[in-house]
Scaffold this motif. Structure first.
Motif, mmCIF file in Angstrom:
data_model
loop_
_atom_site.group_PDB
_atom_site.id
_atom_site.type_symbol
_atom_site.label_atom_id
_atom_site.label_comp_id
_atom_site.label_asym_id
_atom_site.label_seq_id
_atom_site.Cartn_x
_atom_site.Cartn_y
_atom_site.Cartn_z
ATOM 1 N N GLY A 249 -12.802 -8.492 -14.471
ATOM 2 C CA GLY A 249 -11.635 -8.882 -15.221
ATOM 3 C C GLY A 249 -10.819 -10.024 -14.648
ATOM 4 N N THR A 250 -9.705 -10.278 -15.315
ATOM 5 C CA THR A 250 -8.865 -11.433 -14.987
ATOM 6 C C THR A 250 -7.530 -11.019 -14.408
ATOM 7 O OG1 THR A 250 -8.195 -11.466 -17.315
ATOM 8 C CG2 THR A 250 -9.952 -12.962 -16.672
ATOM 9 N N ASN A 251 -6.577 -10.646 -15.242
ATOM 10 C CA ASN A 251 -5.229 -10.314 -14.784
ATOM 11 C C ASN A 251 -4.948 -8.839 -15.042
ATOM 12 O OD1 ASN A 251 -4.305 -13.058 -14.038
ATOM 13 N ND2 ASN A 251 -4.635 -13.462 -16.213
ATOM 14 N N HIS A 252 -4.962 -8.051 -13.982
ATOM 15 C CA HIS A 252 -4.811 -6.605 -14.088
ATOM 16 C C HIS A 252 -3.407 -6.175 -13.678
ATOM 17 C CE1 HIS A 252 -9.102 -6.584 -14.582
ATOM 18 N NE2 HIS A 252 -9.319 -7.002 -13.347
ATOM 19 N N SER A 253 -2.939 -5.100 -14.314
ATOM 20 C CA SER A 253 -1.635 -4.550 -13.985
ATOM 21 C C SER A 253 -1.719 -3.032 -13.992
ATOM 22 C CB SER A 253 -0.591 -5.033 -14.994
ATOM 23 O OG SER A 253 0.683 -4.489 -14.691
ATOM 24 N N ILE A 254 -1.409 -2.411 -12.850
ATOM 25 C CA ILE A 254 -1.494 -0.960 -12.700
ATOM 26 C C ILE A 254 -0.126 -0.436 -12.255
ATOM 27 C CG2 ILE A 254 -2.693 0.962 -11.603
ATOM 28 C CD1 ILE A 254 -4.614 -0.784 -13.118
ATOM 29 N N LEU A 255 0.390 0.568 -12.962
ATOM 30 C CA LEU A 255 1.652 1.216 -12.592
ATOM 31 C C LEU A 255 1.394 2.710 -12.483
ATOM 32 C CD1 LEU A 255 4.745 1.302 -12.186
ATOM 33 C CD2 LEU A 255 4.972 1.382 -14.679
ATOM 34 N N VAL A 256 1.745 3.306 -11.332
ATOM 35 C CA VAL A 256 1.508 4.735 -11.122
ATOM 36 C C VAL A 256 2.823 5.447 -10.841
ATOM 37 C CG1 VAL A 256 -0.857 4.427 -10.297
ATOM 38 C CG2 VAL A 256 1.040 4.378 -8.661
ATOM 39 N N GLY A 257 2.832 6.750 -11.092
ATOM 40 C CA GLY A 257 4.024 7.547 -10.864
ATOM 41 C C GLY A 257 3.881 8.523 -9.728
ATOM 42 N N SER A 258 2.758 8.478 -9.012
ATOM 43 C CA SER A 258 2.509 9.371 -7.888
ATOM 44 C C SER A 258 2.015 8.551 -6.700
ATOM 45 C CB SER A 258 1.451 10.406 -8.261
ATOM 46 O OG SER A 258 0.226 9.760 -8.585
ATOM 47 N N ALA A 259 2.135 9.135 -5.496
ATOM 48 C CA ALA A 259 1.610 8.458 -4.308
ATOM 49 C C ALA A 259 0.138 8.167 -4.534
ATOM 50 C CB ALA A 259 1.807 9.344 -3.084
ATOM 51 N N SER A 260 -0.236 6.901 -4.431
ATOM 52 C CA SER A 260 -1.581 6.496 -4.810
ATOM 53 C C SER A 260 -2.121 5.447 -3.865
ATOM 54 C CB SER A 260 -1.564 5.947 -6.242
ATOM 55 O OG SER A 260 -2.867 5.713 -6.706
ATOM 56 N N THR A 261 -3.455 5.358 -3.823
ATOM 57 C CA THR A 261 -4.146 4.395 -2.978
ATOM 58 C C THR A 261 -4.908 3.403 -3.842
ATOM 59 O OG1 THR A 261 -4.413 5.962 -1.153
ATOM 60 C CG2 THR A 261 -5.921 4.088 -1.211
ATOM 61 N N SER A 276 4.288 1.042 -8.103
ATOM 62 C CA SER A 276 4.549 2.476 -8.175
ATOM 63 C C SER A 276 6.009 2.697 -8.522
ATOM 64 C CB SER A 276 4.211 3.158 -6.843
ATOM 65 O OG SER A 276 5.017 2.665 -5.787
ATOM 66 N N ALA A 277 6.300 3.858 -9.091
ATOM 67 C CA ALA A 277 7.645 4.202 -9.543
ATOM 68 C C ALA A 277 8.576 4.416 -8.351
ATOM 69 C CB ALA A 277 7.584 5.448 -10.413
ATOM 70 N N ALA A 281 5.227 6.220 -2.697
ATOM 71 C CA ALA A 281 4.565 5.399 -1.687
ATOM 72 C C ALA A 281 3.243 4.842 -2.204
ATOM 73 C CB ALA A 281 4.321 6.228 -0.437
ATOM 74 N N THR A 282 2.822 3.745 -1.577
ATOM 75 C CA THR A 282 1.577 3.076 -1.945
ATOM 76 C C THR A 282 0.742 2.825 -0.698
ATOM 77 O OG1 THR A 282 2.637 1.957 -3.805
ATOM 78 C CG2 THR A 282 0.579 1.016 -3.004
ATOM 79 N N THR A 283 -0.568 3.057 -0.811
ATOM 80 C CA THR A 283 -1.496 2.770 0.272
ATOM 81 C C THR A 283 -2.533 1.770 -0.198
ATOM 82 O OG1 THR A 283 -1.229 4.989 1.212
ATOM 83 C CG2 THR A 283 -3.188 3.752 1.869
ATOM 84 N N ASN A 296 4.132 -3.977 -5.681
ATOM 85 C CA ASN A 296 5.546 -3.629 -5.799
ATOM 86 C C ASN A 296 5.669 -2.113 -5.718
ATOM 87 O OD1 ASN A 296 6.402 -6.366 -6.301
ATOM 88 N ND2 ASN A 296 5.634 -6.142 -8.392
ATOM 89 N N SER A 297 6.012 -1.622 -4.543
ATOM 90 C CA SER A 297 6.049 -0.177 -4.324
ATOM 91 C C SER A 297 7.458 0.356 -4.425
ATOM 92 C CB SER A 297 5.467 0.159 -2.943
ATOM 93 O OG SER A 297 5.545 1.547 -2.700
ATOM 94 N N GLY A 298 7.597 1.513 -5.089
ATOM 95 C CA GLY A 298 8.891 2.187 -5.142
ATOM 96 C C GLY A 298 9.208 2.917 -3.860
ATOM 97 N N GLY A 299 8.238 2.986 -2.948
ATOM 98 C CA GLY A 299 8.427 3.618 -1.646
ATOM 99 C C GLY A 299 7.838 2.746 -0.558
ATOM 100 N N THR A 300 7.261 3.370 0.445
ATOM 101 C CA THR A 300 6.655 2.619 1.545
ATOM 102 C C THR A 300 5.308 2.060 1.123
ATOM 103 O OG1 THR A 300 5.611 4.615 2.403
ATOM 104 C CG2 THR A 300 7.804 4.066 3.257
ATOM 105 N N ILE A 301 4.836 1.071 1.908
ATOM 106 C CA ILE A 301 3.498 0.506 1.724
ATOM 107 C C ILE A 301 2.743 0.665 3.037
ATOM 108 C CG2 ILE A 301 2.131 -1.556 1.257
ATOM 109 C CD1 ILE A 301 4.442 -2.621 -0.405
#
Length: 326
Positions: A249-261, A276-277, A281-283, A296-301
């Motif tokens: 793909g080309t331009n992807h956008s992912i938004l999650v509401g839980s701690a995710s990797t 993330s919301a 946190a984001t890993t 763009n993480s709503g918590g730590t990275i």
């Protein structure tokens, strides 16, 4: 149908009137044929409705059912194959015995049987698998809803035979598979509705992108693939996903509401934005992005693997701590 009907195969037609059954009107057959020569049971109500989910039907396991009508509903003890069908409204297909599955499509090669449904196709099993045959087109315009109570879902006809693969169009796809793994491929853009599974989800499109229109509860890995010229857009803030892997793909956008990797199988030829919301946190695992990677993480990275970015890397954490990015 007020009394039991049995035979080697069944053909029931009306001139446009409904086909219904009472509790005593059990349908039964002894022969389902084979993969190369399936036996078709034909239920054709013209413009009328088909209601065959009242009696405990015992069509031979692996039987093909062909449905024509305004709406259709059929249940069976053993496994069923949904063959050539033309229904303008909703269709419900159910198997009641534990472990008995449902297959979409039947027939091999040019004998592949096409499915055309204007409404929603709802498929329900008792821990049975949901699969598809690789040769018949499937056009399910109202959407696809699958409930398998632990059965796996493997719908891969759109990619099974390369350039000879049939056209597969589902509308929005919603699945509740419990512990069963889900693997779904669509020819056009794949629209993921409500998804619940602990077995993992693989979502692909062979000519389009992947989008969401419902809430995810994927307590395992999500693996999404799009074609080189299309995008993955998962933007429901409430998505609960353990690991996200994106390819193509080309331009992807992912938004999650839980701690995710952002997983180690991620390999993107364009740009990727992963968010993330608030408070989540984001890993980052080991992944590869040819374009720009924006997190763009709503918590730590937490950077837990080697991240290869050919373009620009932007990391933004809403966490105010001194070690918000590590």
């Amino acid at each position: 149908i007020g009394a039991g009907v049995s035979g080697d195969k069944l053909t029931i037609r009306t001139a446009g009137g409904a086909i219904t059954q009472t509790l005593a009107g059990v349908l039964s057959t002894a022969n389902s044929g084979s993969v190369t020569s399936p036996v078709a049971n034909v239920f054709n109500a013209g413009t009328g409705a088909i209601t065959l989910n009242v009696a405990p039907n015992t069509l031979a396991a692996g039987s093909v059912v062909q449905l024509t009508g305004s709406t259709a509903s059929i249940s069976n003890a053993g496994s069923l194959w949904l063959g050539t069908s033309n229904v303008t409204g909703a269709v419900n297909v159910t198997t009641t015995t534990a472990g008995q599955g449902i297959q979409l499509g039947a027939g091999l090669g040019t004998a592949g049987q096409a499915i055309n449904i204007g409404g929603v196709l709802t498929v329900t099993t008792n821990a049975g698998a949901v699969t598809d045959e690789n040769y018949g087109a499937q056009r399910i315009f109202g959407g696809l809803t699958l409930n398998t109570t632990g059965g796996t879902v493997t719908l891969d006809a759109a990619r099974a035979n390369g350039g000879l693969a049939p056209r597969i169009e589902y509308g929005a796809v919603s699945v509740n598979s419990g512990a069963g793994a889900i693997d779904i491929t669509e020819t056009t853009t794949l629209n993921l509705g409500a998804i619940t599974t602990t077995g993992g989800l693989t979502a692909r499109s062979t000519t389009g992108g992947v989008v969401d229109s419902g809430a995810f509860n994927v307590n395992n890995a999500l693996f999404v693939l799009s074609t080189a010229s299309e995008s993955v857009v998962i933007d429901n803030a409430g998505q609960n996903i353990g690991i996200v892997n994106v390819q193509g793909g080309t331009n992807h956008s992912i938004l999650v509401g839980s701690a995710s990797t952002l997983g180690g199988s991620t390999s993107v030829t364009g740009n990727l934005t992963f968010a993330s919301a608030a408070g989540v946190a984001t890993t980052l695992g080991a992944n590869s992005v040819t374009g720009n990677l924006t997190v763009n993480s709503g918590g730590t990275i937490t950077v837990a693997g080697a991240v290869a970015v050919s373009g620009n890397l932007s990391l933004s954490s809403a966490d105010a701590g001194a070690s918000s990015i590590t």
